[in-house]
Scaffold this active site. Structure first.
Site, PDB file in Angstrom:
ATOM      1  N   ASP A 208     -24.929  74.931  58.968  1.00 31.79           N
ATOM      2  CA  ASP A 208     -23.698  74.599  58.033  1.00 31.79           C
ATOM      3  C   ASP A 208     -23.157  75.678  57.682  1.00 31.79           C
ATOM      4  O   ASP A 208     -23.530  76.702  56.891  1.00 31.79           O
ATOM      5  CB  ASP A 208     -24.411  73.995  56.902  1.00 31.79           C
ATOM      6  CG  ASP A 208     -23.247  73.351  55.706  1.00 31.79           C
ATOM      7  OD1 ASP A 208     -22.207  73.774  55.923  1.00 31.79           O
ATOM      8  OD2 ASP A 208     -23.741  73.141  54.678  1.00 31.79           O
TER       9      ASP A 208
ATOM     10  N   ASN B  29     -14.653  77.654  65.549  1.00 29.92           N
ATOM     11  CA  ASN B  29     -14.431  76.166  66.066  1.00 29.92           C
ATOM     12  C   ASN B  29     -14.551  75.023  64.790  1.00 29.92           C
ATOM     13  O   ASN B  29     -13.631  74.214  64.649  1.00 29.92           O
ATOM     14  CB  ASN B  29     -14.652  75.801  67.195  1.00 29.92           C
ATOM     15  CG  ASN B  29     -14.073  74.487  67.773  1.00 29.92           C
ATOM     16  OD1 ASN B  29     -12.968  74.040  67.921  1.00 29.92           O
ATOM     17  ND2 ASN B  29     -14.939  73.665  67.632  1.00 29.92           N
TER      18      ASN B  29
ATOM     19  N   TYR C 295      -6.194  69.710  54.653  1.00 22.16           N
ATOM     20  CA  TYR C 295      -5.973  70.099  55.981  1.00 22.16           C
ATOM     21  C   TYR C 295      -4.962  71.282  56.415  1.00 22.16           C
ATOM     22  O   TYR C 295      -5.347  72.326  56.798  1.00 22.16           O
ATOM     23  CB  TYR C 295      -6.003  69.113  56.873  1.00 22.16           C
ATOM     24  CG  TYR C 295      -6.583  69.408  58.328  1.00 22.16           C
ATOM     25  CD1 TYR C 295      -7.784  69.616  59.092  1.00 22.16           C
ATOM     26  CD2 TYR C 295      -5.340  69.732  59.337  1.00 22.16           C
ATOM     27  CE1 TYR C 295      -8.002  69.968  60.273  1.00 22.16           C
ATOM     28  CE2 TYR C 295      -5.679  70.097  60.753  1.00 22.16           C
ATOM     29  CZ  TYR C 295      -6.871  70.129  60.916  1.00 22.16           C
ATOM     30  OH  TYR C 295      -7.321  70.591  62.518  1.00 22.16           O
TER      31      TYR C 295
ATOM     32  N   LYS D 203      -5.600  75.129  57.369  1.00 19.15           N
ATOM     33  CA  LYS D 203      -5.455  75.696  58.756  1.00 19.15           C
ATOM     34  C   LYS D 203      -4.223  76.871  58.359  1.00 19.15           C
ATOM     35  O   LYS D 203      -4.048  77.866  59.346  1.00 19.15           O
ATOM     36  CB  LYS D 203      -5.038  74.798  59.492  1.00 19.15           C
ATOM     37  CG  LYS D 203      -6.071  73.788  59.878  1.00 19.15           C
ATOM     38  CD  LYS D 203      -7.042  74.435  60.723  1.00 19.15           C
ATOM     39  CE  LYS D 203      -8.380  73.490  61.147  1.00 19.15           C
ATOM     40  NZ  LYS D 203      -9.354  74.377  61.843  1.00 19.15           N
TER      41      LYS D 203
END
Length: 252
Positions: A63, A90, A156, A160
């Site tokens: 995790d 990733n 998100y 990012k």
């Protein structure tokens, strides 16, 4: 100077290697002769990835949002192969496409914890080993959402954008130590990242015009091949780069 894209004999640690882009990365690195440490929260999926590669791979359930789990993952890599030459950060999750006024705080915190804090935790855990070795390569998986605000929900997108900043910071901080850090920025790609997600209706409607511009969908292997290039000697002077892999979407 070598311009080879081979990563033969290098040890590559890949998070999110149980499926999608991470699995494609694991297979692509193995094809060039690398030894692979495949990590994923889904233990069964990552065991399948390692089994498909064979003796050159080990699987570890991890995790990345948990510091102790990250430490154990890196220790497994060192115990198995003695070093980490390449790290592919990733692993990540989607949000529900909600706009800022509608996003639940628990989803905000979960996405940031995995996508950004998790990437930082793994990077921080691997860096001391790379420094002792005298170098290494980090390839982060950003997103088209690292460049613009209209391709995903707010959590998100923020995460990012953070990965883009982390990439540049690490590249700048450790360039003189022989450590390179770059990021691939995938456009629409066939993965299971959004599987099971209930998307916010208002956010999805607002994002639809921009998302429609990305009408070409990539295969995970197309992302993996760029990661292999960035990890190879052919990219030896590429550092701190954010590389769109989106069929020209970001150029429009």
């Amino acid at each position: 100077m070598s311009t080879s894209t081979s990563t033969s004999e290098r040890v590559v640690l890949i998070t999110g290697a149980g499926s999608g882009i991470g699995r494609a990365m694991a297979m692509a690195f193995a094809d060039t002769g690398a030894r692979v440490v495949a990590a994923d929260l889904d233990s069964a999926a990552v065991e399948r990835t390692a089994a498909d590669i064979g003796k050159a791979a080990v699987a570890v359930a991890a995790d990345i949002s948990d510091e102790a789990s990250v430490a154990a993952m890196v220790e497994t890599a060192i115990d198995a192969f003695g070093r980490v030459d390449v790290l592919c950060n990733n692993a990540g999750i989607m949000d529900d496409m909600a706009l800022p006024a509608n996003l639940a705080i628990d989803l905000w915190e979960r996405v940031l914890k995995i996508n950004l804090t998790g990437t930082f935790l793994v990077t921080r855990a691997v860096l001391p080993h790379m420094l002792r070795q005298g170098g290494g390569v980090i390839v982060n998986t950003g997103s088209e959402a690292s460049l613009r605000g209209g391709t995903a929900g707010v959590a998100y997108t923020a995460s990012k954008h953070g990965v883009a900043g982390l990439t540049k910071s690490v590249a700048w901080a450790y360039a003189k130590d022989g450590i390179r850090c770059n990021a691939i920025l995938p456009g629409p790609t066939i993965t299971g990242i959004g599987r099971g997600t209930s998307f916010d209706e208002a956010g999805s409607a607002r994002l639809a015009p921009v998302l429609a511009l990305g009408d070409r969908i990539a295969q995970p292997e197309q992302m993996a091949s760029v990661a292999v290039f960035l990890a190879s000697d052919a990219a030896s002077f590429v550092n701190g780069a954010l590389v769109p892999v989106d069929g020209g979407w970001a150029a429009g």
